[in-house]
Scaffold this active site. Sequence first.
Site, PDB file in Angstrom:
ATOM      1  N   THR A 185       0.749  -1.346  -0.069  1.00  0.00           N
ATOM      2  CA  THR A 185      -0.055  -0.026  -0.216  1.00  0.00           C
ATOM      3  C   THR A 185       0.715   1.090  -0.009  1.00  0.00           C
ATOM      4  OG1 THR A 185      -1.842  -1.157   1.154  1.00  0.00           O
ATOM      5  CG2 THR A 185      -1.622   1.107   1.439  1.00  0.00           C
ATOM      6  N   THR A 235      -0.626   1.482   6.861  1.00  0.00           N
ATOM      7  CA  THR A 235      -0.360   0.405   6.018  1.00  0.00           C
ATOM      8  C   THR A 235      -0.216  -0.767   7.000  1.00  0.00           C
ATOM      9  OG1 THR A 235       0.903  -0.556   4.494  1.00  0.00           O
ATOM     10  CG2 THR A 235       2.182   0.977   6.032  1.00  0.00           C
ATOM     11  N   GLY A 236      -0.657  -2.080   6.442  1.00  0.00           N
ATOM     12  CA  GLY A 236      -0.510  -3.310   7.045  1.00  0.00           C
ATOM     13  C   GLY A 236      -1.516  -4.030   6.727  1.00  0.00           C
ATOM     14  N   GLY A 238      -5.159  -4.851   6.925  1.00  0.00           N
ATOM     15  CA  GLY A 238      -6.264  -3.646   7.038  1.00  0.00           C
ATOM     16  C   GLY A 238      -7.263  -4.012   8.062  1.00  0.00           C
TER      17      GLY A 238
END
Length: 314
Positions: A185, A235-236, A238
């Site tokens: 992302t 980010t990561g 979700g």
Amino acid sequence: MGWAIALHGGAGDIPVDLPLDRRLPRESGLRHSLDVGIAAINAGLPPIDVAERVVRELENWPDFNAGRGSVLTADGTVEMEAAIMDGKTMACGAVSGLISVINPISLARVVMQKTPHIYLGFSAAEAFAREQGLEVADPSHFITPENVERLKQAKEAKRVQVDYTEPVTAIRGENKLLGESDGGTVGCVVTDGLGSLAAATSTGGLVNKMAGRIGDTPIIGAGTYANSLCAVSATGKGEAIIRGTVARDVAALMEFQGLSLEDAANFVIQKAPKSTVGLIAVSADGSMVMPFNTSGMFRACATEGGHSVVSIWA
């Protein structure tokens, strides 16, 4: 403290021995996009314009999981999503389920500016993009051989995969990172140091996700948020970011508890489940943080004072 800008290209369990042929293109993409952002700030563009411009560059860079490099759903299709928010006005726009829009972040901006709504998705968002004259391409434009292979690996492992994962098995005699995407992302946060802030985030989501799945990126307050105090892009994983309302929590801790940007961001990262979240954030006074609880996060930043960094690991 002056202006500040930060951008990310995804967080996850990024191996420290990441091969150079996969590491260097992403570092180049971050550096290029950072330079674009710095030039836009120095040209006097407002933060919302800078954030959109930077994320467009990242969407066009095929080594990240956004725009051209978006990963594939379980059906072998692309479903892109994005969000953008102006901290000064609290105006925001978000989109999901895009299959043909070249730059989802620009469609999110158009939703923000030209509709009474915040969020459009799927076929209606596609139709609106065409109505507004945004650049589109045949869906096959986004189906890259690399992402076809990643989907195959994820299906073989029966996994829905975030940006990066640790190697867990061998496939065809080779150590593979199952379902791994070549990038994550993307996002950008900007402050002009004069009270204006903006955040923008864009993604292709998860490898092997169910068609129709919506992640944190387009959810205002989860993956993207900006107000008069700070701008945040996360980010990561979700689902973890949505449950934790990560982006809004950073702002809320500043607003209601009086925490500094650094303390607020670190608190949010520390309370999130391990190896799930990274974020970038700037405050109205030009402070900047880029914490994560994964093994790494592709990130870059610059300040008016001349500080500039492109980094991956702690």
